[in-house]
Design a protein around this motif. Structure first.
Motif, PDB file in Angstrom:
ATOM      1  N   ILE A 109       0.967  -0.697   0.150  1.00  0.00           N
ATOM      2  CA  ILE A 109       0.042   0.351   0.101  1.00  0.00           C
ATOM      3  C   ILE A 109       0.995   0.806   0.194  1.00  0.00           C
ATOM      4  O   ILE A 109       0.572   2.450  -0.659  1.00  0.00           O
ATOM      5  CB  ILE A 109      -1.251   0.188   1.380  1.00  0.00           C
ATOM      6  CG1 ILE A 109      -1.730  -1.532   0.984  1.00  0.00           C
ATOM      7  CG2 ILE A 109      -1.349   1.475   1.107  1.00  0.00           C
ATOM      8  CD1 ILE A 109      -2.637  -1.179   0.090  1.00  0.00           C
ATOM      9  N   ALA A 110       1.773   1.279   0.701  1.00  0.00           N
ATOM     10  CA  ALA A 110       2.905   2.534   0.960  1.00  0.00           C
ATOM     11  C   ALA A 110       3.355   2.591  -0.448  1.00  0.00           C
ATOM     12  O   ALA A 110       3.293   3.750  -0.782  1.00  0.00           O
ATOM     13  CB  ALA A 110       4.069   2.124   1.998  1.00  0.00           C
ATOM     14  N   ALA A 111       3.749   1.299  -1.164  1.00  0.00           N
ATOM     15  CA  ALA A 111       4.221   1.053  -2.090  1.00  0.00           C
ATOM     16  C   ALA A 111       3.645   2.165  -2.986  1.00  0.00           C
ATOM     17  O   ALA A 111       4.449   3.138  -4.295  1.00  0.00           O
ATOM     18  CB  ALA A 111       5.255   0.439  -2.568  1.00  0.00           C
ATOM     19  N   LEU A 112       2.767   1.238  -3.470  1.00  0.00           N
ATOM     20  CA  LEU A 112       1.160   1.825  -4.544  1.00  0.00           C
ATOM     21  C   LEU A 112       1.266   3.835  -4.481  1.00  0.00           C
ATOM     22  O   LEU A 112       1.273   4.223  -5.604  1.00  0.00           O
ATOM     23  CB  LEU A 112      -0.041   1.637  -4.161  1.00  0.00           C
ATOM     24  CG  LEU A 112      -0.205  -0.158  -4.876  1.00  0.00           C
ATOM     25  CD1 LEU A 112      -1.289  -1.109  -4.477  1.00  0.00           C
ATOM     26  CD2 LEU A 112       0.054  -0.356  -6.319  1.00  0.00           C
ATOM     27  N   LEU A 113       1.298   4.122  -2.877  1.00  0.00           N
ATOM     28  CA  LEU A 113       0.627   5.424  -2.470  1.00  0.00           C
ATOM     29  C   LEU A 113       2.422   6.210  -3.501  1.00  0.00           C
ATOM     30  O   LEU A 113       2.079   7.242  -3.759  1.00  0.00           O
ATOM     31  CB  LEU A 113       0.321   5.553  -1.457  1.00  0.00           C
ATOM     32  CG  LEU A 113      -0.541   5.164  -0.807  1.00  0.00           C
ATOM     33  CD1 LEU A 113      -0.666   5.702   0.420  1.00  0.00           C
ATOM     34  CD2 LEU A 113      -1.455   6.059  -1.325  1.00  0.00           C
ATOM     35  N   ARG A 114       3.822   6.006  -3.096  1.00  0.00           N
ATOM     36  CA  ARG A 114       4.692   6.474  -3.517  1.00  0.00           C
ATOM     37  C   ARG A 114       4.908   7.250  -5.032  1.00  0.00           C
ATOM     38  O   ARG A 114       4.617   7.438  -5.123  1.00  0.00           O
ATOM     39  CB  ARG A 114       5.997   5.786  -2.953  1.00  0.00           C
ATOM     40  CG  ARG A 114       6.232   6.092  -1.814  1.00  0.00           C
ATOM     41  CD  ARG A 114       7.585   5.403  -1.306  1.00  0.00           C
ATOM     42  NE  ARG A 114       7.797   3.993  -1.334  1.00  0.00           N
ATOM     43  CZ  ARG A 114       7.680   3.277  -0.671  1.00  0.00           C
ATOM     44  NH1 ARG A 114       7.247   3.243   0.524  1.00  0.00           N
ATOM     45  NH2 ARG A 114       7.632   1.513  -1.133  1.00  0.00           N
ATOM     46  N   ILE A 115       4.086   5.382  -5.637  1.00  0.00           N
ATOM     47  CA  ILE A 115       4.126   5.902  -7.179  1.00  0.00           C
ATOM     48  C   ILE A 115       3.306   6.460  -7.928  1.00  0.00           C
ATOM     49  O   ILE A 115       2.966   7.627  -9.111  1.00  0.00           O
ATOM     50  CB  ILE A 115       4.133   4.165  -7.760  1.00  0.00           C
ATOM     51  CG1 ILE A 115       4.890   3.291  -7.400  1.00  0.00           C
ATOM     52  CG2 ILE A 115       4.423   4.418  -9.699  1.00  0.00           C
ATOM     53  CD1 ILE A 115       4.418   1.864  -7.566  1.00  0.00           C
ATOM     54  N   GLY A 116       1.672   5.898  -7.178  1.00  0.00           N
ATOM     55  CA  GLY A 116       1.155   7.233  -7.034  1.00  0.00           C
ATOM     56  C   GLY A 116       0.880   8.559  -7.149  1.00  0.00           C
ATOM     57  O   GLY A 116       0.288   9.728  -6.782  1.00  0.00           O
ATOM     58  N   GLU A 117       2.420   9.053  -6.494  1.00  0.00           N
ATOM     59  CA  GLU A 117       2.573  10.309  -5.746  1.00  0.00           C
ATOM     60  C   GLU A 117       1.541  11.219  -4.897  1.00  0.00           C
ATOM     61  O   GLU A 117       1.466  12.378  -5.335  1.00  0.00           O
ATOM     62  CB  GLU A 117       2.766  11.568  -7.379  1.00  0.00           C
ATOM     63  CG  GLU A 117       4.024  10.759  -8.053  1.00  0.00           C
ATOM     64  CD  GLU A 117       4.046  11.072  -9.850  1.00  0.00           C
ATOM     65  OE1 GLU A 117       3.887  12.110  -9.753  1.00  0.00           O
ATOM     66  OE2 GLU A 117       4.329  10.831 -10.750  1.00  0.00           O
ATOM     67  N   LEU A 118       1.320  10.537  -3.729  1.00  0.00           N
ATOM     68  CA  LEU A 118       0.183  11.131  -3.127  1.00  0.00           C
ATOM     69  C   LEU A 118       0.658  11.066  -1.306  1.00  0.00           C
ATOM     70  O   LEU A 118       1.163   9.627  -0.991  1.00  0.00           O
ATOM     71  CB  LEU A 118      -0.826  10.079  -3.500  1.00  0.00           C
ATOM     72  CG  LEU A 118      -2.049  10.972  -2.823  1.00  0.00           C
ATOM     73  CD1 LEU A 118      -2.588  12.428  -3.537  1.00  0.00           C
ATOM     74  CD2 LEU A 118      -3.155  10.046  -3.080  1.00  0.00           C
ATOM     75  N   ASP A 119       0.963  12.194  -0.392  1.00  0.00           N
ATOM     76  CA  ASP A 119       1.337  11.726   0.659  1.00  0.00           C
ATOM     77  C   ASP A 119       0.161  13.235   1.413  1.00  0.00           C
ATOM     78  O   ASP A 119      -1.030  13.359   0.573  1.00  0.00           O
ATOM     79  CB  ASP A 119       2.276  12.226   0.256  1.00  0.00           C
ATOM     80  CG  ASP A 119       2.817  13.797   0.239  1.00  0.00           C
ATOM     81  OD1 ASP A 119       1.697  14.436  -0.191  1.00  0.00           O
ATOM     82  OD2 ASP A 119       3.685  13.575   0.428  1.00  0.00           O
ATOM     83  N   GLY A 120       0.398  13.350   2.508  1.00  0.00           N
ATOM     84  CA  GLY A 120      -0.618  13.527   3.108  1.00  0.00           C
ATOM     85  C   GLY A 120      -1.840  13.172   3.876  1.00  0.00           C
ATOM     86  O   GLY A 120      -2.143  12.618   3.284  1.00  0.00           O
ATOM     87  N   GLU A 121      -2.988  14.119   3.601  1.00  0.00           N
ATOM     88  CA  GLU A 121      -4.420  14.521   4.524  1.00  0.00           C
ATOM     89  C   GLU A 121      -4.579  12.363   3.128  1.00  0.00           C
ATOM     90  O   GLU A 121      -5.758  11.814   3.672  1.00  0.00           O
ATOM     91  CB  GLU A 121      -4.593  15.112   4.268  1.00  0.00           C
ATOM     92  CG  GLU A 121      -6.410  15.218   4.518  1.00  0.00           C
ATOM     93  CD  GLU A 121      -7.220  15.688   5.067  1.00  0.00           C
ATOM     94  OE1 GLU A 121      -8.211  16.144   5.072  1.00  0.00           O
ATOM     95  OE2 GLU A 121      -6.785  17.632   4.890  1.00  0.00           O
ATOM     96  N   ALA A 122      -5.060  13.099   1.857  1.00  0.00           N
ATOM     97  CA  ALA A 122      -4.676  12.654   0.817  1.00  0.00           C
ATOM     98  C   ALA A 122      -5.290  10.990   0.505  1.00  0.00           C
ATOM     99  O   ALA A 122      -5.363  10.118   0.828  1.00  0.00           O
ATOM    100  CB  ALA A 122      -5.246  13.261  -0.221  1.00  0.00           C
TER     101      ALA A 122
END
Length: 307
Positions: free
Chosen positions: A185-198
């Motif tokens: 999940i963390a890797a997918l969010l990194r690939i998706g260039e998304l952090d913070g509240e979203a």
């Protein structure tokens, strides 16, 4: 689900396998893989290209185990693996063997003059080898090979399985789709260039079952949603958050947030102004996600749009 009553595979994924590590001309090779993707998509399959998601150059920050877990999930869930055998690759060999273990057919593509490992050619998963001299020959040969796989599907000899076992397997597959390791999940969010509240909201959505982990994998991998497009689509069309709240979470003004939503919908094949019930139906049939409130109201109000 794959419609086995039709000779053309309209739903399913084709995993495009090919060397990515230490390439002499990486840009040219990746462009070739994009060409393979065009051919498989013209056959009614959705192409999964590892270089868009777990590339050792552009995604070098990923943990090796996360790369293995992501790519393994796509190989084993594919309708077919299309493997380029023109460049020796440990990864391609592993992916073909994973396909064999899960009864996924493999089509090898390779230039006519190239030598291919006898061990790879002898793998029982390999059902066809497309040798080509030019790109037109490649297109014709690969399209024909994919057509033979589609034609063979309805008549394939399958062992008898009781209804109870089918149901158990289906429920088990849902659980596998729902829950992914935290590292993935963390890797997918990194690939998706998304952090913070979203990003935090999306993690919570996966943890609570509002969005299956495999659905997040598809949004990032299959549909290549990134950054604000990814965040706005999940928060609005999956979690049904108000646009004003989404704008605050993403850090955009409401007008820009609306544009991002329209862009994301277009990328996944929805109309920019899609109604709530249409979006919800897409989530159920095209993305692994529970029915949203909009779809539930639509179904239980006699088909009237509740958006």
């Amino acid at each position: 689900m794959v419609d086995t009553t039709d000779t053309t595979v309209r739903v399913g994924e084709a995993y495009v396998s090919g060397a990515l590590t230490s390439l002499e001309d990486g840009a040219r090779t990746r462009l070739f893989y994009e060409l393979l993707a065009e051919v498989v998509e013209s056959a009614g399959l959705r192409a999964y290209l590892p270089h868009r998601m777990t590339d050792p150059v552009t995604a070098s920050h990923l943990d090796p185990r996360a790369v293995y877990d992501i790519d393994r999930a796509h190989v084993t869930g594919s309708r077919v693996v299309v493997a380029y055998a023109g460049i020796p690759s440990f990864g391609v060999g592993i992916e073909v063997e994973l396909a064999r273990e899960h009864a996924v057919p493999v089509v090898l593509v390779v230039e006519r003059e190239r030598t291919v490992s006898l061990l790879l050619l002898g793998n029982p998963a390999v059902v066809d080898v497309v040798r080509f001299a030019d790109l037109d020959g490649l297109r014709r040969g690969l399209a024909a090979a994919l057509g033979r796989i589609a034609d063979a599907a309805p008549g394939a000899a399958l062992p008898g399985v009781s209804d109870d076992v089918v149901v158990q397997r289906f429920l088990a597959s849902l659980e596998q789709a729902r829950h992914l390791p935290d590292g993935e999940i963390a890797a997918l969010l990194r690939i998706g260039e998304l952090d913070g509240e979203a990003a935090s909201t999306i993690r919570d959505a996966v943890a609570t079952g509002r969005l299956f982990g495999a659905g997040l994998r598809d949004l990032v991998g299959r549909y290549a949603l990134r950054g604000a497009d990814l965040g706005v689509f999940v928060l609005r069309d999956v979690l049904e958050r108000p646009l004003a709240d989404i704008a605050r979470a993403i850090g955009l003004d409401p007008r820009a947030t609306r544009r991002r939503l329209e862009s994301a919908r277009s990328r996944v094949g929805l109309a920019a102004d899609a109604q709530g019930a249409d979006v919800a139906q897409w989530l159920v049939t095209e993305l692994i996600a529970p029915p949203t409130r909009a779809l539930q109201l639509h179904l239980f109000s006699g088909g009237h749009d509740a958006a």
